[in-house]
Design a protein around this motif. Sequence first.
Motif, mmCIF file in Angstrom:
data_model
loop_
_atom_site.group_PDB
_atom_site.id
_atom_site.type_symbol
_atom_site.label_atom_id
_atom_site.label_comp_id
_atom_site.label_asym_id
_atom_site.label_seq_id
_atom_site.Cartn_x
_atom_site.Cartn_y
_atom_site.Cartn_z
ATOM 1 N N ARG A 200 41.122 44.052 31.355
ATOM 2 C CA ARG A 200 40.420 44.027 32.651
ATOM 3 C C ARG A 200 40.086 42.602 33.081
ATOM 4 N N GLU A 201 39.571 41.807 32.106
ATOM 5 C CA GLU A 201 39.218 40.409 32.403
ATOM 6 C C GLU A 201 40.456 39.629 32.856
ATOM 7 N N LEU A 202 41.533 39.817 32.116
ATOM 8 C CA LEU A 202 42.771 39.094 32.449
ATOM 9 C C LEU A 202 43.327 39.561 33.789
ATOM 10 N N GLU A 203 43.160 40.853 34.083
ATOM 11 C CA GLU A 203 43.614 41.362 35.386
ATOM 12 C C GLU A 203 42.849 40.689 36.528
ATOM 13 N N ARG A 204 41.536 40.517 36.317
ATOM 14 C CA ARG A 204 40.739 39.871 37.372
ATOM 15 C C ARG A 204 41.200 38.437 37.594
ATOM 16 N N LEU A 205 41.460 37.722 36.483
ATOM 17 C CA LEU A 205 41.954 36.336 36.588
ATOM 18 C C LEU A 205 43.292 36.299 37.329
ATOM 19 N N ARG A 206 44.189 37.224 36.924
ATOM 20 C CA ARG A 206 45.506 37.305 37.580
ATOM 21 C C ARG A 206 45.326 37.585 39.074
ATOM 22 N N ASP A 207 44.466 38.576 39.406
ATOM 23 C CA ASP A 207 44.297 38.972 40.806
ATOM 24 C C ASP A 207 43.708 37.836 41.645
ATOM 25 N N ASP A 208 42.691 37.146 41.091
ATOM 26 C CA ASP A 208 42.085 36.037 41.843
ATOM 27 C C ASP A 208 43.143 34.967 42.117
ATOM 28 N N SER A 209 43.991 34.715 41.116
ATOM 29 C CA SER A 209 45.025 33.689 41.292
ATOM 30 C C SER A 209 46.059 34.143 42.316
ATOM 31 N N LEU A 210 46.425 35.430 42.285
ATOM 32 C CA LEU A 210 47.427 35.935 43.243
ATOM 33 C C LEU A 210 46.908 35.836 44.682
ATOM 34 N N VAL A 211 45.618 36.106 44.865
ATOM 35 C CA VAL A 211 45.034 35.996 46.203
ATOM 36 C C VAL A 211 45.062 34.539 46.655
ATOM 37 N N ALA A 212 44.623 33.645 45.758
ATOM 38 C CA ALA A 212 44.545 32.222 46.114
ATOM 39 C C ALA A 212 45.936 31.670 46.455
ATOM 40 N N VAL A 213 46.935 32.033 45.659
ATOM 41 C CA VAL A 213 48.298 31.525 45.891
ATOM 42 C C VAL A 213 48.802 31.990 47.265
ATOM 43 N N GLN A 214 48.559 33.252 47.582
ATOM 44 C CA GLN A 214 49.071 33.769 48.860
ATOM 45 C C GLN A 214 48.373 33.094 50.043
#
Length: 501
Positions: free
Chosen positions: A288-302
């Motif tokens: 879950r923690e890693l998913e949040r990190l991944r998701d925050d990064s995906l939003v920022a990149v887009q």
Amino acid sequence: MRKVTTLGLLGTGVIGGGWAARALHFGVNVIAADVKPEMEAWMRGAVENAEPALARLTSAPLPPKGALSFTTDLKYMAERADFIQENVPEQLPLKRRVLAEVSRYAAADVVIASSTSGLTPTDLQRDMVGPERFLVAHPFNPVYLLPLVELVGGKKTESATLEAAAKFFTYIGMHPLNVRGEVPGHLTDRLQEALWREILHLVNDGVATTGELDESIVYGPGLRWAAMGTNLIYHLAGGESGMRHMLAQFGPCLKWPWTKLEAPELTETLIDRMVEGTEAQAAGRSIRELERLRDDSLVAVQQVLRQTNMGAGATLRSLEERLYKDAAAAATAMVVEPGKPLRLLETSVRSDWIDYNRHMTDFRYGQVFGDAMDALYRRVGVDENYRATGRMYYSVESHTRHIGEAKVGERIHVTTQLLAVDDKRLHVFHRLHRGRDDALIATSEQLHLHVDTVRGKASAVDRGVRGKLEAIRQDQLSLTRPPESGRAIGQARQTDATFQV
Ligand SMILES: NC(=O)c1ccc[n+]([C@@H]2O[C@H](COP(=O)([O-])OP(=O)(O)OC[C@H]3O[C@@H](n4cnc5c(N)ncnc54)[C@H](O)[C@@H]3O)[C@@H](O)[C@H]2O)c1
């Protein structure tokens, strides 16, 4: 094909849950069906987990969220859905059976798609009623943040089905990629597997750890891939003569060869190395923690790519254009009641608009009033075509008063009164209301100046636009001028002596 207001999902695991979160966020209702009743709680949790990242993806005005319901009855779902997406486990006999069953209950104009990672549509559509409305629509995890969806038609698929599917997926913010032929693994998974196979070899041969191989991508090619694919990147790598030079220089290496075609045997030792390697990389952090990190990064990149209009950023940009247009169209479609302010914007308070006082933070008021202004502009013809002619309104002065509170999730709307219009100036008074009780939350008085954006100077507005603004103002002549208008901060009320038309 019909307009999609309800998406039916079959199978609500990782991928079904992702589809649900994306569709609901962009205003589509979801009826989710799974054989296991316990998947309802799991899927609702997945939708909830996706929301914080989705809420940050775009601040463009969104339609009201879709409604989510769950059933274990496939027939109930199939009879009510306008579009069906199948996401059951990757087994051909199972998928064939459930797709055939769904196709018996779904109306003839309902498109049915499969999320399959590698099965081909001709194999899947074999036993279906109306196989011409079937296609493969292969998404990527997390479905709610990655826009790519590969569309593949089978031998019996009609081109209208592919077009209808592309239209729906674009509507929910995706990038449909038409795959020309049926090949196992479609396009992307073939590329991903080629890379993964090399990873397995390098770990098996003891050349590198999983962490080192991830570093080799994350610090290098991975950064490029978000903006440009391998082909365009290699074109740049060839210098001025581009791809031709690149092939001449590095083509011979292909013969050596650097890489292997056969995957290594998945021995216990290799499996242990892969598992231990990735566990070391996770360093105690939960999935879950890693998913949040991944998701925050995906939003920022887009969001960054939106500025350069590249890749997924271009998808986000065109999605936002459409959301603003839809919001303006909704405002235009609202019945104008002469003698009343215009109701220009309906939205809800997103979770990331909240500050430590637990209500909407200051700068979001500016955004909401800005979106209302955008809806007014589009209503009178000041849109991207108008901007392309080098003309636009710029805001030059504003005064916001905070009166009430707006909490997370609450519906809010903005009404607007035109105080004055002339050739160059537009003087407006917005009121922000809470949906549930119409309470006044804030007001914003603003002065906008029409400019020639090329010369950077004030200029006269188009006569047609001014005519439309005048007409609104005429409709509102019976409205009393807001007593707060013209008020300076912290001072007693005063009239606006400088500009009254
Ligand atoms: N996981 C990924 O990264 C990914 C990415 C793209 C596509 N896909 C594809 O999506 C599909 C689903 O994958 P997943 O990872 O979500 O699997 P999953 O195991 O997480 O979920 C499958 C769900 O289907 C349900 N199910 C099983 N039989 C059913 C039936 N007869 N009727 C209704 N529901 C049934 C299960 O209860 C489960 O909830 C697969 O075809 C997979 O290839 C997966």
